[in-house]
Design a protein around this motif. Structure first.
Motif, PDB file in Angstrom:
ATOM      1  N   LEU A 103       0.808  -1.209   0.000  1.00 53.51           N
ATOM      2  CA  LEU A 103       0.000   0.000   0.000  1.00 53.51           C
ATOM      3  C   LEU A 103       0.848   1.270   0.000  1.00 53.51           C
ATOM      4  O   LEU A 103       0.312   2.380   0.067  1.00 53.51           O
ATOM      5  N   SER A 104       2.164   1.092  -0.071  1.00 60.33           N
ATOM      6  CA  SER A 104       3.120   2.219  -0.108  1.00 60.33           C
ATOM      7  C   SER A 104       2.988   3.114   1.116  1.00 60.33           C
ATOM      8  O   SER A 104       3.143   4.340   1.032  1.00 60.33           O
ATOM      9  N   ARG A 105       2.710   2.491   2.258  1.00 64.32           N
ATOM     10  CA  ARG A 105       2.651   3.242   3.506  1.00 64.32           C
ATOM     11  C   ARG A 105       4.077   3.497   4.008  1.00 64.32           C
ATOM     12  O   ARG A 105       4.954   2.655   3.885  1.00 64.32           O
ATOM     13  N   GLU A 106       4.268   4.656   4.612  1.00 62.58           N
ATOM     14  CA  GLU A 106       5.586   5.016   5.129  1.00 62.58           C
ATOM     15  C   GLU A 106       5.861   4.286   6.442  1.00 62.58           C
ATOM     16  O   GLU A 106       4.999   4.213   7.319  1.00 62.58           O
ATOM     17  N   VAL A 107       7.064   3.752   6.572  1.00 62.70           N
ATOM     18  CA  VAL A 107       7.473   3.077   7.801  1.00 62.70           C
ATOM     19  C   VAL A 107       8.041   4.122   8.764  1.00 62.70           C
ATOM     20  O   VAL A 107       8.973   4.837   8.412  1.00 62.70           O
ATOM     21  N   PRO A 108       7.482   4.253   9.957  1.00 62.33           N
ATOM     22  CA  PRO A 108       7.980   5.273  10.904  1.00 62.33           C
ATOM     23  C   PRO A 108       9.408   4.981  11.311  1.00 62.33           C
ATOM     24  O   PRO A 108       9.791   3.826  11.521  1.00 62.33           O
ATOM     25  N   PRO A 109      10.238   6.007  11.443  1.00 63.80           N
ATOM     26  CA  PRO A 109      11.660   5.791  11.760  1.00 63.80           C
ATOM     27  C   PRO A 109      11.885   5.424  13.216  1.00 63.80           C
ATOM     28  O   PRO A 109      11.079   5.745  14.094  1.00 63.80           O
ATOM     29  N   ILE A 110      13.004   4.741  13.459  1.00 63.48           N
ATOM     30  CA  ILE A 110      13.424   4.408  14.818  1.00 63.48           C
ATOM     31  C   ILE A 110      13.885   5.682  15.530  1.00 63.48           C
ATOM     32  O   ILE A 110      14.538   6.537  14.940  1.00 63.48           O
ATOM     33  N   GLN A 111      13.555   5.795  16.812  1.00 61.30           N
ATOM     34  CA  GLN A 111      13.882   6.986  17.583  1.00 61.30           C
ATOM     35  C   GLN A 111      14.910   6.677  18.665  1.00 61.30           C
ATOM     36  O   GLN A 111      15.151   5.520  19.008  1.00 61.30           O
ATOM     37  N   ASP A 112      15.485   7.745  19.200  1.00 60.12           N
ATOM     38  CA  ASP A 112      16.490   7.620  20.243  1.00 60.12           C
ATOM     39  C   ASP A 112      15.857   7.083  21.521  1.00 60.12           C
ATOM     40  O   ASP A 112      14.837   7.595  21.989  1.00 60.12           O
ATOM     41  N   VAL A 113      16.461   6.056  22.103  1.00 57.24           N
ATOM     42  CA  VAL A 113      15.916   5.439  23.312  1.00 57.24           C
ATOM     43  C   VAL A 113      15.926   6.424  24.480  1.00 57.24           C
ATOM     44  O   VAL A 113      14.963   6.527  25.241  1.00 57.24           O
ATOM     45  N   GLU A 114      17.000   7.178  24.635  1.00 52.59           N
ATOM     46  CA  GLU A 114      17.108   8.111  25.755  1.00 52.59           C
ATOM     47  C   GLU A 114      16.066   9.218  25.663  1.00 52.59           C
ATOM     48  O   GLU A 114      15.625   9.747  26.677  1.00 52.59           O
ATOM     49  N   GLY A 115      15.665   9.561  24.451  1.00 50.67           N
ATOM     50  CA  GLY A 115      14.668  10.614  24.288  1.00 50.67           C
ATOM     51  C   GLY A 115      13.249  10.152  24.517  1.00 50.67           C
ATOM     52  O   GLY A 115      12.329  10.963  24.533  1.00 50.67           O
ATOM     53  N   THR A 116      13.060   8.852  24.679  1.00 46.83           N
ATOM     54  CA  THR A 116      11.715   8.311  24.866  1.00 46.83           C
ATOM     55  C   THR A 116      11.570   7.603  26.209  1.00 46.83           C
ATOM     56  O   THR A 116      10.656   6.799  26.382  1.00 46.83           O
ATOM     57  N   ASP A 117      12.444   7.885  27.159  1.00 39.26           N
ATOM     58  CA  ASP A 117      12.258   7.332  28.497  1.00 39.26           C
ATOM     59  C   ASP A 117      11.098   8.065  29.173  1.00 39.26           C
ATOM     60  O   ASP A 117      10.651   9.114  28.712  1.00 39.26           O
ATOM     61  N   LEU A 118      10.608   7.505  30.270  1.00 39.56           N
ATOM     62  CA  LEU A 118       9.374   8.007  30.886  1.00 39.56           C
ATOM     63  C   LEU A 118       9.492   9.467  31.309  1.00 39.56           C
ATOM     64  O   LEU A 118       8.610  10.281  31.021  1.00 39.56           O
TER      65      LEU A 118
END
Length: 262
Positions: A103-118
């Motif tokens: 369906l040519s959907r965009e794959v979301p990119p991997i993000q920085d682990v430290e920037g996504t901590d609680l």
């Protein structure tokens, strides 16, 4: 006898902890596989049955938590931060990934682990004043709790959360204090939350404008007996039964004979 029972209880506790560590390790391995191979996964939470499955892309992953992009109807529908201890099952879905690509959907990119901590995520949510949904998950849905609202303040061990009353779409006057260790799941930027935020903001602004513009007569000491404007019927409202009756009457007139005298 007591020592024997104590040792037996300690062994059972150690065995239970070992099983939890092994299960969490398996969940981490499955999520890591999905993130490395850019594969959509499906999963369930502890209190959910096998058919209540959620789908998503793994954007960031640590040994304690994961950041997920929610997938529904082959579209991205928001994000979830979840503790690995709250997950029951994780399963890669290669056929859904293939259909996503077709369906040519965009794959979301991997993000920085430290920037996504609680702590970082809560700080960002408080700064942006966005609507979020916070879950405390237990073994059963009855014992679990969820709050919808805004993150107001972030402390060392807990946060101040302003909840939204879903019945009146109005902000509660007293905020909730939520310990960090009770936060198992955070949902944000979903279509449902965007709608609730728009309704709540409009309702809040409406009440504020009424309060600021309304002038109470000096001789009126008490307004407790007044009528709440929220429950007052609008003059523009149309009674559906009257509308149907009128349509039926019009149809009978069109189909019947003209009895007027010439």
């Amino acid at each position: 006898m007591k020592n024997k029972a104590h040792k037996s209880g300690k062994k059972n506790e150690i065995r239970r902890m070992a099983q939890e560590i092994a299960a969490q390790g398996a969940l981490y391995a499955s999520l890591a596989y999905c993130m490395d191979h850019r594969t959509i996964f499906s999963g369930t939470l502890h209190h959910e049955s096998w058919f209540q499955r959620h789908y998503g892309w793994v954007l960031a992953l640590s040994r304690e938590s994961a950041l997920i992009a929610i997938v529904r109807d082959y579209e991205l529908k928001g994000y979830v931060w979840v503790r690995l201890s709250a997950l029951e099952t994780v399963q890669p879905e290669p056929h859904l990934t293939e259909q996503w690509a077709l369906l040519s959907r965009e794959v979301p990119p991997i993000q920085d682990v430290e920037g996504t901590d609680l702590s970082t995520m809560l700080f960002t949510m408080a700064h942006e004043e966005c609507m979020v949904r916070i879950f405390t998950l237990r073994e059963t849905e009855k014992d679990s709790r969820d709050l919808t609202g805004r993150v107001e303040k972030i402390g060392k061990k807990r946060l101040t959360f302003r909840s939204l009353d879903m019945d009146d779409l109005a902000w509660r006057s007293v905020p909730d204090k939520v310990p960090y260790d009770e936060i198992d799941l955070i949902v944000f930027q979903t279509p449902s939350l965007h709608v609730r935020e728009s309704l709540a903001m409009g309702y809040d602004a409406y009440l504020r404008s009424i309060n600021e513009s309304l002038e109470v007569p000096e001789d009126m000491e008490d307004m407790d007996g007044g009528q709440d404007i929220r429950y007052r019927a609008s003059e523009d409202m149309v009674d559906l039964e009257d509308l149907v009756d009128s349509v039926d009457t019009d149809e009978e007139s069109d189909n019947g004979e003209d009895n007027r005298e010439s």
